[in-house]
Scaffold this active site. Sequence first.
Site, short mmCIF file in Angstrom:
data_model
loop_
_atom_site.label_atom_id
_atom_site.label_comp_id
_atom_site.label_asym_id
_atom_site.label_seq_id
_atom_site.Cartn_x
_atom_site.Cartn_y
_atom_site.Cartn_z
N GLU A 212 0.85 -1.19 0.00
CA GLU A 212 0.00 0.00 0.00
C GLU A 212 0.88 1.24 0.00
O GLU A 212 1.97 1.24 0.60
CB GLU A 212 -0.88 0.05 1.26
CG GLU A 212 -1.93 -1.01 1.36
CD GLU A 212 -2.68 -0.90 2.67
OE1 GLU A 212 -3.86 -1.27 2.68
OE2 GLU A 212 -2.10 -0.45 3.67
N LYS A 214 2.18 4.48 1.40
CA LYS A 214 2.22 5.05 2.76
C LYS A 214 2.13 6.57 2.63
O LYS A 214 3.11 7.24 2.32
CB LYS A 214 3.49 4.65 3.49
CG LYS A 214 3.46 5.01 4.97
CD LYS A 214 4.70 4.52 5.68
CE LYS A 214 4.54 4.64 7.20
NZ LYS A 214 4.10 5.97 7.64
N ARG A 219 -3.17 9.63 10.25
CA ARG A 219 -4.01 8.44 10.36
C ARG A 219 -5.21 8.73 11.24
O ARG A 219 -5.09 9.35 12.31
CB ARG A 219 -3.18 7.29 10.94
CG ARG A 219 -3.95 5.97 11.01
CD ARG A 219 -3.02 4.86 11.44
NE ARG A 219 -3.72 3.59 11.57
CZ ARG A 219 -3.11 2.45 11.90
NH1 ARG A 219 -1.81 2.43 12.10
NH2 ARG A 219 -3.81 1.34 12.01
N ARG A 234 -4.56 8.65 15.94
CA ARG A 234 -3.89 7.40 16.34
C ARG A 234 -3.66 7.36 17.84
O ARG A 234 -3.47 6.28 18.41
CB ARG A 234 -2.58 7.21 15.58
CG ARG A 234 -1.56 8.29 15.78
CD ARG A 234 -0.31 8.00 14.95
NE ARG A 234 0.36 6.80 15.43
CZ ARG A 234 1.22 6.09 14.72
NH1 ARG A 234 1.48 6.44 13.47
NH2 ARG A 234 1.83 5.04 15.22
N GLU A 263 -6.59 7.48 6.12
CA GLU A 263 -5.58 8.53 6.16
C GLU A 263 -6.22 9.82 5.67
O GLU A 263 -6.83 9.86 4.60
CB GLU A 263 -4.41 8.16 5.24
CG GLU A 263 -3.14 8.94 5.49
CD GLU A 263 -2.29 8.37 6.61
OE1 GLU A 263 -1.32 9.03 7.00
OE2 GLU A 263 -2.60 7.25 7.09
N PHE A 299 -8.12 2.51 4.29
CA PHE A 299 -7.21 1.39 4.00
C PHE A 299 -7.49 0.13 4.82
O PHE A 299 -6.86 -0.90 4.58
CB PHE A 299 -5.74 1.81 4.16
CG PHE A 299 -5.33 2.20 5.56
CD1 PHE A 299 -4.94 1.25 6.48
CD2 PHE A 299 -5.29 3.54 5.92
CE1 PHE A 299 -4.53 1.61 7.75
CE2 PHE A 299 -4.89 3.92 7.18
CZ PHE A 299 -4.50 2.96 8.10
N ARG A 371 2.33 -3.62 17.54
CA ARG A 371 3.21 -3.51 16.38
C ARG A 371 3.40 -4.92 15.83
O ARG A 371 4.33 -5.62 16.16
CB ARG A 371 4.54 -2.87 16.79
CG ARG A 371 5.34 -2.31 15.63
CD ARG A 371 6.53 -1.51 16.12
NE ARG A 371 6.15 -0.31 16.84
CZ ARG A 371 5.78 0.82 16.27
NH1 ARG A 371 5.73 0.91 14.95
NH2 ARG A 371 5.46 1.87 17.00
N LYS A 377 6.69 -1.49 7.33
CA LYS A 377 6.80 -0.23 6.59
C LYS A 377 8.18 -0.16 5.93
O LYS A 377 9.19 -0.56 6.51
CB LYS A 377 6.58 0.97 7.51
CG LYS A 377 7.48 1.05 8.72
CD LYS A 377 7.08 2.21 9.62
CE LYS A 377 7.91 2.21 10.90
NZ LYS A 377 7.49 3.28 11.83
#
EC number: 6.5.1.1
Length: 509
Positions: A212, A214, A219, A234, A263, A299, A371, A377
């Site tokens: 995707e 970024k 966010r 976030r 986003e 997303f 995480r 990422k």
Amino acid sequence: MLADVAAASTEVAASSARLVKIERIATLLARSAAEDDTQAVAVIVSWLSGELPQRQIGVGWAALRTLPPPAATPSLTVDDVDDRLSTIKAVAGKGSQATRAGLVHELFSAATDPEQKFLRHLLSGELRQGALAGVMADAVAKAAGLPAAEIRRAAMLAGNLPAVAAAAVTGGRAALADFRLRVGRPVGPMLAQTATSVDDALQRLGGTAVLEAKLDGARVQIHRSGCDVSIYTRSLDDVTHRLPEVVEATLALPATELIADAEAIALRPDGRPHLFQVTAARFGRKDPGDLGPLSVFFFDLLHVDGRDLLDLPTEERFGALDALVRQDQRVDRLVTTDTVAAQEFLERTLAAGHEGVMAKSPHAAYEAGRRGAGWLKVKPVHTLDLVVLAVEWGSGRRQGKLSNIHLGARDPDSSGFVMLGKTFKGMTDAMLEWQTQRFLELADGPTDGYVVHLRPEQVVEIAFDGVQRSSRYPAGMALRFVRVLRYRDDKSPAEADTVETVRRFYERD
């Protein structure tokens, strides 16, 4: 008592053993639960996680630089301090800075020396003691006599470990039943680990990845129930009233109930992103009317019309998202097993002005608040050679070490250096030992204060993610997400990067 929390914090910081940390925190929580003090349990978990329940209270380091003489004996309770901090946060209007300073002085006058040290580190954001979320969740589980997995699941769905801790430690398993996915109550967002390249990402994800774009936006987590829409950052702050375009776009979707990841980003007329600060400005204004519009790109989908999707694999959640949201309102995506195709997607994304790409396992569930290994990422790494201008004494495990370094770029016009930020990230124990000795040698003035100013002679190579506008520093810029890579003894300060080099990164970002 605050004294008990301060003592526990000192012991937790002094130990590198995870089990010792867990045991000490659990003992403190169990004691508060035995006193039936639900509020104190939640506050203690927040504090020992290095956070305030009030988030920001308008007190900076300047107000903490000079403290009154400490009290001889402890008298402050956890609830009392929490109430005082809420009072400080509520101060507003003309003369508020002086009023807050007076209230801070009163609080610290009632605190003993160990309590003052704890509060100063807590209020300045410097309470680094190794009590991370995983340790804290395990400590809560031990205090409550419950499996850690149940605590983590509840915290994931609540987006609020302190609230879960208060319920679990005082009410047991039955009290956790209320913590489930609920429209209108934000959950902690799933976060990504870092991959060094798209090839690295593909290998770590088993050969197939959903890539995707970024986006360099903000966010948001969007909740809809009928005609009611709530939007959260976030960090789970409610920003609904600041994002009317996102509300409008959400109400246009063919669903009655939903929880979605998206986003929000400010775009130029040509479709390229504005500087991140343009987007961020919308989140800091109560009235967005005088700022430009935002676009929203969805997303992920966590819930739709009574159906929870959290535990479904990525490909199924994305299928549900695609059925709900038009392609031009979704983040660009590519499913691939091919490194060349993945690299081309990354390069196209960067050329469009975005940060990089996210690589996601098609089989991963949504790990809210964690995480997860299923999200990676990939971003280009920027580096600079800067000069260390000052350094701060550390706390917790870094007590007695010079830790947080102030970074400056060379300014040819003034033959000096301009500060661009601070960091303590990326430093190994060996590096801390070395730099403490080195910086004491470079000290330009007293070394017994919180900040030690240095002769600008030491060059350090740092990595950073970008440059943002900032009124805090003279150049009007600040580095984002800075990490130390290594000290460059082979370079002189005259070889450090200039302010203009940094400005080019800023203009490109």
